[in-house]
Design an enzyme around this catalytic site. Sequence first.
Site, PDB file in Angstrom:
ATOM      1  N   GLY A  12       0.815  -1.207   0.000  1.00 19.70           N
ATOM      2  CA  GLY A  12       0.000   0.000   0.000  1.00 19.70           C
ATOM      3  C   GLY A  12       0.846   1.253   0.000  1.00 19.70           C
ATOM      4  O   GLY A  12       2.079   1.206  -0.100  1.00 19.70           O
ATOM      5  N   PHE A  13       0.193   2.390   0.126  1.00 22.10           N
ATOM      6  CA  PHE A  13       0.867   3.681   0.052  1.00 22.10           C
ATOM      7  C   PHE A  13       1.949   3.820   1.121  1.00 22.10           C
ATOM      8  O   PHE A  13       3.144   3.885   0.818  1.00 22.10           O
ATOM      9  CB  PHE A  13      -0.184   4.789   0.166  1.00 22.10           C
ATOM     10  CG  PHE A  13       0.360   6.155   0.429  1.00 22.10           C
ATOM     11  CD1 PHE A  13       1.407   6.664  -0.323  1.00 22.10           C
ATOM     12  CD2 PHE A  13      -0.181   6.950   1.437  1.00 22.10           C
ATOM     13  CE1 PHE A  13       1.913   7.939  -0.083  1.00 22.10           C
ATOM     14  CE2 PHE A  13       0.304   8.221   1.674  1.00 22.10           C
ATOM     15  CZ  PHE A  13       1.361   8.714   0.921  1.00 22.10           C
ATOM     16  N   ILE A  14       1.563   3.824   2.382  1.00 21.54           N
ATOM     17  CA  ILE A  14       2.546   3.976   3.453  1.00 21.54           C
ATOM     18  C   ILE A  14       3.344   2.695   3.643  1.00 21.54           C
ATOM     19  O   ILE A  14       4.561   2.718   3.847  1.00 21.54           O
ATOM     20  CB  ILE A  14       1.863   4.390   4.770  1.00 21.54           C
ATOM     21  CG1 ILE A  14       1.171   5.757   4.615  1.00 21.54           C
ATOM     22  CG2 ILE A  14       2.880   4.452   5.911  1.00 21.54           C
ATOM     23  CD1 ILE A  14       0.424   6.221   5.841  1.00 21.54           C
ATOM     24  N   ASP A  33      -0.339  -8.761   1.970  1.00 21.38           N
ATOM     25  CA  ASP A  33      -1.249  -7.797   1.350  1.00 21.38           C
ATOM     26  C   ASP A  33      -2.235  -8.557   0.464  1.00 21.38           C
ATOM     27  O   ASP A  33      -1.845  -9.486  -0.254  1.00 21.38           O
ATOM     28  CB  ASP A  33      -0.451  -6.800   0.500  1.00 21.38           C
ATOM     29  CG  ASP A  33      -1.198  -5.496   0.251  1.00 21.38           C
ATOM     30  OD1 ASP A  33      -2.349  -5.557  -0.224  1.00 21.38           O
ATOM     31  OD2 ASP A  33      -0.624  -4.421   0.523  1.00 21.38           O
ATOM     32  N   ASN A  34      -3.502  -8.158   0.520  1.00 16.74           N
ATOM     33  CA  ASN A  34      -4.488  -8.798  -0.360  1.00 16.74           C
ATOM     34  C   ASN A  34      -4.661  -8.039  -1.679  1.00 16.74           C
ATOM     35  O   ASN A  34      -5.459  -8.428  -2.527  1.00 16.74           O
ATOM     36  CB  ASN A  34      -5.836  -8.954   0.346  1.00 16.74           C
ATOM     37  CG  ASN A  34      -6.504  -7.636   0.674  1.00 16.74           C
ATOM     38  OD1 ASN A  34      -5.995  -6.557   0.340  1.00 16.74           O
ATOM     39  ND2 ASN A  34      -7.660  -7.696   1.330  1.00 16.74           N
ATOM     40  N   LEU A  78      -0.416  -2.282   9.229  1.00 10.26           N
ATOM     41  CA  LEU A  78      -1.024  -1.140   8.542  1.00 10.26           C
ATOM     42  C   LEU A  78      -2.304  -1.503   7.809  1.00 10.26           C
ATOM     43  O   LEU A  78      -3.000  -0.613   7.314  1.00 10.26           O
ATOM     44  CB  LEU A  78      -0.034  -0.533   7.537  1.00 10.26           C
ATOM     45  CG  LEU A  78       1.148   0.241   8.107  1.00 10.26           C
ATOM     46  CD1 LEU A  78       2.305  -0.675   8.447  1.00 10.26           C
ATOM     47  CD2 LEU A  78       1.614   1.311   7.141  1.00 10.26           C
ATOM     48  N   TYR A 151     -15.238   4.941  11.143  1.00 12.92           N
ATOM     49  CA  TYR A 151     -13.792   4.735  11.017  1.00 12.92           C
ATOM     50  C   TYR A 151     -13.083   5.199  12.288  1.00 12.92           C
ATOM     51  O   TYR A 151     -12.210   4.508  12.813  1.00 12.92           O
ATOM     52  CB  TYR A 151     -13.272   5.502   9.805  1.00 12.92           C
ATOM     53  CG  TYR A 151     -11.782   5.370   9.567  1.00 12.92           C
ATOM     54  CD1 TYR A 151     -11.247   4.185   9.082  1.00 12.92           C
ATOM     55  CD2 TYR A 151     -10.917   6.427   9.809  1.00 12.92           C
ATOM     56  CE1 TYR A 151      -9.886   4.055   8.844  1.00 12.92           C
ATOM     57  CE2 TYR A 151      -9.554   6.311   9.580  1.00 12.92           C
ATOM     58  CZ  TYR A 151      -9.038   5.134   9.099  1.00 12.92           C
ATOM     59  OH  TYR A 151      -7.697   5.009   8.878  1.00 12.92           O
TER      60      TYR A 151
END
Length: 324
Positions: A12-14, A33-34, A78, A151
Site C-alpha cells: 500500500g501507500f505507506i 497484502d491482499n 497497517l 472509522y
Amino acid sequence: MSTKYLVTAGAGFIGSHITDRLLSEGHQVTILDNFSTGQERNIAHNVGNENLTIIEGSVLDKKLLREVIPQVDRIFHLAAAVGVFNIVSDPIGSMKTNLIGSSNMFEAALEHNKPILVTSSSEIYGKNTSDSLDEDSDRIIGAHQKIRWSYSDSKAIIEAIAVTLFEKHGLETHIVRIFNAVGPRQRGNFGMVIPRFVEAALEGRNIEIYGTGLQTRCFSHVLDVVDGITKVERCSGAIGRPVNVGVAQEMSIVELARRVIELNDSKSEIVFKDYASAYDRGFEDMERRVPNNTLLRSLTGWAPQRNIDQIILDVSEHIKRLKA
C-alpha cells in the site's frame, strides 16, 4: 543487526514506503497484502531482493497469520480500510477489516509474543478543532448514524486493545496516529485530496472542492511520516501509548488547490460542489485538525524535512511518471 519484519498492507501507500526503509537498512521484510488497495507497482522495484518475501493474503485469514507470524521478529500492522470514499461506500466491509483483522493480528502477536506497531489516525479526534491536538485531547464524534465516524470508532477500539495488551499482558505495542500523510504512490480515487487535485491539474480539468473550501488540513510528506513511524517503533518510551505523527503546516483546501495549480502551471479552474454530490446524504466533515507533535519530538528527536510545496511536486512527478 538484521531483523525479520512483517508489514501488513506492505504494497500500500505507506506500507510500501516502510518496506523501502526497512530493506534499505538491511532488514528482512515479509509483506502481507491482499492487493485490494495496495498495488504491485508500489513494490516492483524491490522484487528480486533476497530480503523480501511477498505473501498475497488477508489479515482476516487466521490460519495464514498463525503460519506467518511465528517466522518474524516484529510487526508493522497497517492493513485497514482507508479513505473517506472507501469508508462511506462500504462501511461494513471497512469495519470488518479494521476490527476483525486487527483483532486477529493482536491475538497472534500475543500468542507468539511479537512486538506490534499499529497505525491509527487523526480521525480519532473527530470534530475537535483545537489549535493543537495532543495525544490526550478529547474525541468529539458526530452522531452514530453518520457513517463517516465509524472509522474513528474502529480506530479508537484498536488503540484501546493495544494499550490493554501492554498494560495487562506486557505485550510490546506501539500506536501511531497519522495526520494526512501524502506523497508518491497515494491514489486519489479513495478521496485523498492532493493526488486528486494534482491529477486534475495535470490534465487541465476543473479541480472540484467539496464544501466551502475553507476547511483546513495539515499535510505531511510520507517520507517524514515513515521516519516518524520507524522511530516510534524503536522507542522504548513510546511503548503502550499513542503518538501523533504529523506536521502542523495548516492550509485551507482552497489555498491548496491554488497552490497545486500554480506549481503545475495548470489552466485548471476551481469549482465548488456540495457534499451530497460526492457522499451520501448527511455526510459530515470536520473543519480543522492540527497535530501537536511535541511527544514525538521529545521521545525520538524526529523533525520533518519537507514542506507542502515538496509534497505537491513529488506527487506531480510520480503521476507524470505513471502516465509517461
